[in-house]
Structure formats: C-alpha cells, structure tokens
Design an enzyme around this catalytic site. Structure first.
Site, mmCIF file in Angstrom:
data_model
loop_
_atom_site.group_PDB
_atom_site.id
_atom_site.type_symbol
_atom_site.label_atom_id
_atom_site.label_comp_id
_atom_site.label_asym_id
_atom_site.label_seq_id
_atom_site.Cartn_x
_atom_site.Cartn_y
_atom_site.Cartn_z
ATOM 1 N N GLU A 7 26.310 29.890 -38.025
ATOM 2 C CA GLU A 7 27.099 28.653 -37.996
ATOM 3 C C GLU A 7 27.863 28.583 -36.682
ATOM 4 O OE1 GLU A 7 29.188 25.429 -38.081
ATOM 5 O OE2 GLU A 7 27.652 25.777 -39.626
ATOM 6 N N SER A 58 31.726 10.828 -48.664
ATOM 7 C CA SER A 58 32.170 10.184 -49.904
ATOM 8 C C SER A 58 32.141 11.106 -51.119
ATOM 9 C CB SER A 58 31.304 8.942 -50.187
ATOM 10 O OG SER A 58 31.359 8.025 -49.111
ATOM 11 N N ILE A 89 29.778 11.603 -53.246
ATOM 12 C CA ILE A 89 29.144 10.948 -54.389
ATOM 13 C C ILE A 89 27.761 11.537 -54.644
ATOM 14 C CG2 ILE A 89 28.356 8.757 -55.364
ATOM 15 C CD1 ILE A 89 30.289 7.344 -53.451
ATOM 16 N N HIS A 117 24.905 10.158 -55.823
ATOM 17 C CA HIS A 117 24.271 8.878 -56.128
ATOM 18 C C HIS A 117 23.129 9.101 -57.122
ATOM 19 C CE1 HIS A 117 26.501 7.077 -52.819
ATOM 20 N NE2 HIS A 117 26.058 8.026 -52.016
ATOM 21 N N LYS A 176 24.972 1.434 -47.860
ATOM 22 C CA LYS A 176 25.687 1.184 -49.111
ATOM 23 C C LYS A 176 26.974 0.393 -48.909
ATOM 24 C CE LYS A 176 23.765 5.314 -51.253
ATOM 25 N NZ LYS A 176 22.969 5.738 -50.095
ATOM 26 N N SER A 187 23.346 9.926 -45.823
ATOM 27 C CA SER A 187 23.359 9.545 -47.236
ATOM 28 C C SER A 187 21.937 9.222 -47.706
ATOM 29 C CB SER A 187 24.260 8.325 -47.436
ATOM 30 O OG SER A 187 24.299 7.945 -48.787
ATOM 31 N N CYS A 234 52.519 24.803 -52.198
ATOM 32 C CA CYS A 234 52.242 23.362 -52.097
ATOM 33 C C CYS A 234 52.420 22.770 -53.480
ATOM 34 C CB CYS A 234 50.838 23.097 -51.568
ATOM 35 S SG CYS A 234 50.387 21.353 -51.567
ATOM 36 N N CYS A 287 52.565 19.582 -54.492
ATOM 37 C CA CYS A 287 51.702 18.436 -54.827
ATOM 38 C C CYS A 287 50.353 18.885 -55.388
ATOM 39 C CB CYS A 287 51.484 17.561 -53.605
ATOM 40 S SG CYS A 287 52.963 16.730 -53.016
#
Length: 422
Positions: free
Chosen positions: A31, A45, A47, A49, A249, A334, A395, A397
C-alpha cells in the site's frame, strides 16, 4: 518469493487479500499510503446498491448483484454492522416514468425484489420526500455499511491468516520474466502473480508493467454533507433521483449505519486525483439538487463536509483483466463498494485458480469489536472490568475510550496517524 502480490489496500485490495488468505497461497499486500483504506474507500457513500442500475451485460451489473449477496454473509461473519434500510428511486415528472420502467425491467431480469409505490404510498414510507413525487420504486435490499469498518475487518483477518501487509510503499518499478519483481523505495519483492488494485493509481501501476497501455482512467470528485446523529430519524431510507446517463446516480440522501444523514455527491471531473478539497460551488450544487428528492434540512444542521475522488474507466465498466499472471482490477467506481466481495471472488475464480491452483484452508475468524455505544450496560461493564481504560472516554460524542485508541495503535493492522486512529 511469494505466490501473489496485491498492490493497493483499498476495499478491493483488502477483499482480495482476505479471499486469498483463505487458501494456502503466500500473499504480500503493498500500500502506497501510510494507512490502508486512505483514498477512495474512506470517502464515498457506503451504499450496498441492490444492482438494478448498471448496464445490462456489464461486469458492474453482474458483480453488484453478487456483491450485495455476499455482504449478507460477510458482515455477520466478520462482525461488521450492515443496515438494510432499503432504497427509494423517485420520479417527480411524467417524463421520468420511462426511466423507472427501465429500472424495473433490469431488476426483474436480475432477480432483485422491488415494489412500485404511488405518490401516497411513497410519502407514507418516507414523509420527507419532495412533495413533487408522483411514483417511486422501492428496493428493500439496499443497505449501507461503513466501508472502512469492512476494509479493516478484511485486512485484519487477512493478516491474522498469514498475509504480509506493507504500508508506505508505493510501487515505482515492475519487471517481469519467469516471475514478477515489484520495487518500492523500501525494497524489492518477487511474486508469481501480481494483482493491481491500486485505485486512483491503477493506470499508473498498470503502465509500469505494460508501458504500451493507453490512459484508461479519469477522475471525478464528489462532495458530501453530513448531519448530526440527532437528525437521523428525518429519513428512513436511501433516496435516489432517477439516474442520469451522464451524472450517474446523482445527489442522494443517505441513511447511514452510524446514525447520521449524508447528502451527496455531486460529480465534477478533475485532473488531479489528490484533489479532495471541498468547494463552495460543489457543496452549493449538493444543496441545490437536494430538493429534487427530499424536503431539505436547514443548512445549519450540517456538521461537516468531505469530498472523495473516484477513478472512472473510459469503458464505463470495471476493468478486470489478466495477461501472463499480471491482473488489473481498476476503474472501480460506483458500485465498487457494493461489488468488492464479488470482484475478489471473480478475480480468484477467473485468474488465480487456473494459474496457481490454490488449496482452500479453514481459518479462524476475528470479529470486529463492537463500538462502546452499541453495547448494553452489562456488556460495557464486562469490557471495563477486562480493562479499566475502556471506561475512560476520550470522545463523548462517539463514546470512544482511551483503550479503543490504544487498540487501534497496537492492533494487527496498526494505525500510525490521527486519521488511521479515527
């Protein structure tokens, strides 16, 4: 010499490393960044799909559907949270109905469940849709994950299974003969097979091996806005506009695993793949397009913004190819996150198995630890009794403890930067 070198530790490289680690093959992952999952895979996102959108006959169509199926197995196996919230594709004008009909046909051909909703049914399911909605397609299998959570689970298990991971090692030279030699500023590594999953650098790495290849990738930046978790109940699903042949999209409204809402992305072609800065114009475009799908929230509810860059292939499809043991898995935009497990499966079955004939091996599974805020009081107390620093919150939150930070720094895939720890 190892059997396989995987170049790139984004979600596809991590999925490939994990899949290879379930065999007797020796594997090295290189990497270029200090942290894994540092580029495309950490700014998207998230997602899964359902697979109704990609063009018929494309690799995207085939692997999106299969990837969504595999996530149903991989997420519980690896302890990664997956929220199957469902998705709504909405039409707000009669000239968009043909596009919905085309999506229905593709979904039927691919065995993807859906439901046609009229205006009243759509608003009953999602009250904050734009009042202009006239019809919607509901896809119940649409889901969301945290891509970096899945990526870390995959690469952690791969390392635990014997894969070697080397970060901060960009590939600068490749030579080949009876085997491949891959060089970085830190070393030289030999392998029988190389799999190029270099993401934004996929073209560059491919041409290190074969300088005759043309430029096949270009780049698009997408910008997002995120709300506080207090606003998470404003939406129940992922909301899509009718997809565009030019802009894909489009700008979405996304229910996230973490409980925030996310809006975006826009899509702007850029020349510099490292340009992940948010812009006033880009964020304004997201805000301008949101009313096309939902009643937008006040801008004051947004707590942060981010941008991600994605590599787009000139073919508009994934580039998955092999020549004499060199494999390119590039142009993964995507639905790349949704397809990642299936891409790894495809590369393994199509290219690795015929060449190296790996033997499957049963491996132990390291499940990702649950976040403190998801634990019951009893589970949290047991964890604190195990180590008191789980009770020292750094943290509030996000309920992150001191020991969570220590675990990230000293885990099988150790973080060495603030972003990696986060």
């Amino acid at each position: 010499m190892v059997d396989v070198i995987v170049i790139g530790a984004g979600i596809v490289g991590c999925a490939m490393a994990y899949t290879l680690s379930l065999t007797n093959l020796s594997v090295l992952v290189l990497e270029k960044n200090v942290e894994v999952l540092d580029e495309v895979s950490s700014a998207n996102s998230g997602i899964i799909h359902a697979g109704y959108d990609p063009d018929e006959g494309s690799l995207k169509a085939r692997l999106n559907v299969r990837g969504a199926q595999l996530y149903q197995e991989w997420c519980p196996r690896l302890g990664v949270e997956r929220l199957q919230c469902g998705g709504l594709v909405i039409a707000k004008a009669f000239d968009e109905m043909d596009a919905l009909e085309a999506l229905k046909v593709k979904a039927q051909r691919r065995g993807i469940p859906f439901e046609v909703l009229n205006r009243e049914a759509a608003l009953a399911k999602e009250p904050h849709l734009t009042p202009e909605v006239i019809q919607a397609l509901y896809f119940p299998t649409v889901a969301v994950i945290m891509p970096w959570a899945m990526g870390y689970a995959l690469i952690t298990n791969a390392v635990n299974n014997g894969v070697t991971l080397k970060t901060d090692e960009p590939v600068i030279e490749v030579t080949s003969g009876d085997h491949f030699t891959v060089k970085t500023p830190k070393g030289s590594y030999d392998a029988k097979m190389v799999i190029n999953c270099a993401g934004l650098g996929g073209d560059t790495v491919a041409r290190l091996h074969d300088p005759s290849l043309p430029q096949r990738l270009y780049f698009r930046k997408g910008e997002y806005q995120i709300t506080d978790k207090f606003d998470g109940d404003y939406l129940n699903h992922v909301i899509y506009p009718v997809p565009s042949p030019i802009f894909g999209k489009g700008v979405l409204a996304i229910k996230t695993v973490e409980g925030n809402l996310m809006f975006g992305p826009n899509s702007q072609r850029i020349e510099d793949p490292t340009d992940n800065a948010c812009t006033t114009e880009g964020l304004a475009e997201v805000q301008r397009k949101l009313p096309q799908i939902i009643v937008p929230m006040p801008q004051t509810r947004m707590i942060r913004q981010f941008a991600g860059v994605r590599p787009i292939s000139v073919t508009k499809d994934f580039i998955l190819e092999e020549k004499n043991g060199w494999v390119n898995a590039i142009g993964i935009d995507s639905p790349g996150i949704a397809s990642a497990p299936a891409i790894a499966e495809y590369l393994m079955n199509t290219f690795v198995v015929p060449r190296l004939n790996p033997i499957p091996i049963e491996r132990p599974i390291l499940k990702s630890p649950k976040a403190l805020h998801t634990l019951t009081p009893e589970e949290r107390n047991r964890k604190i009794n195990l180590h008191p620093d789980y009770g020292r919150i750094v943290c509030v939150c996000e309920s992150v403890s001191k020991q969570d930070v220590v675990d990230a720094i000293h885990g099988p895939v150790p973080a060495s930067t603030l972003k990696g720890i986060k």
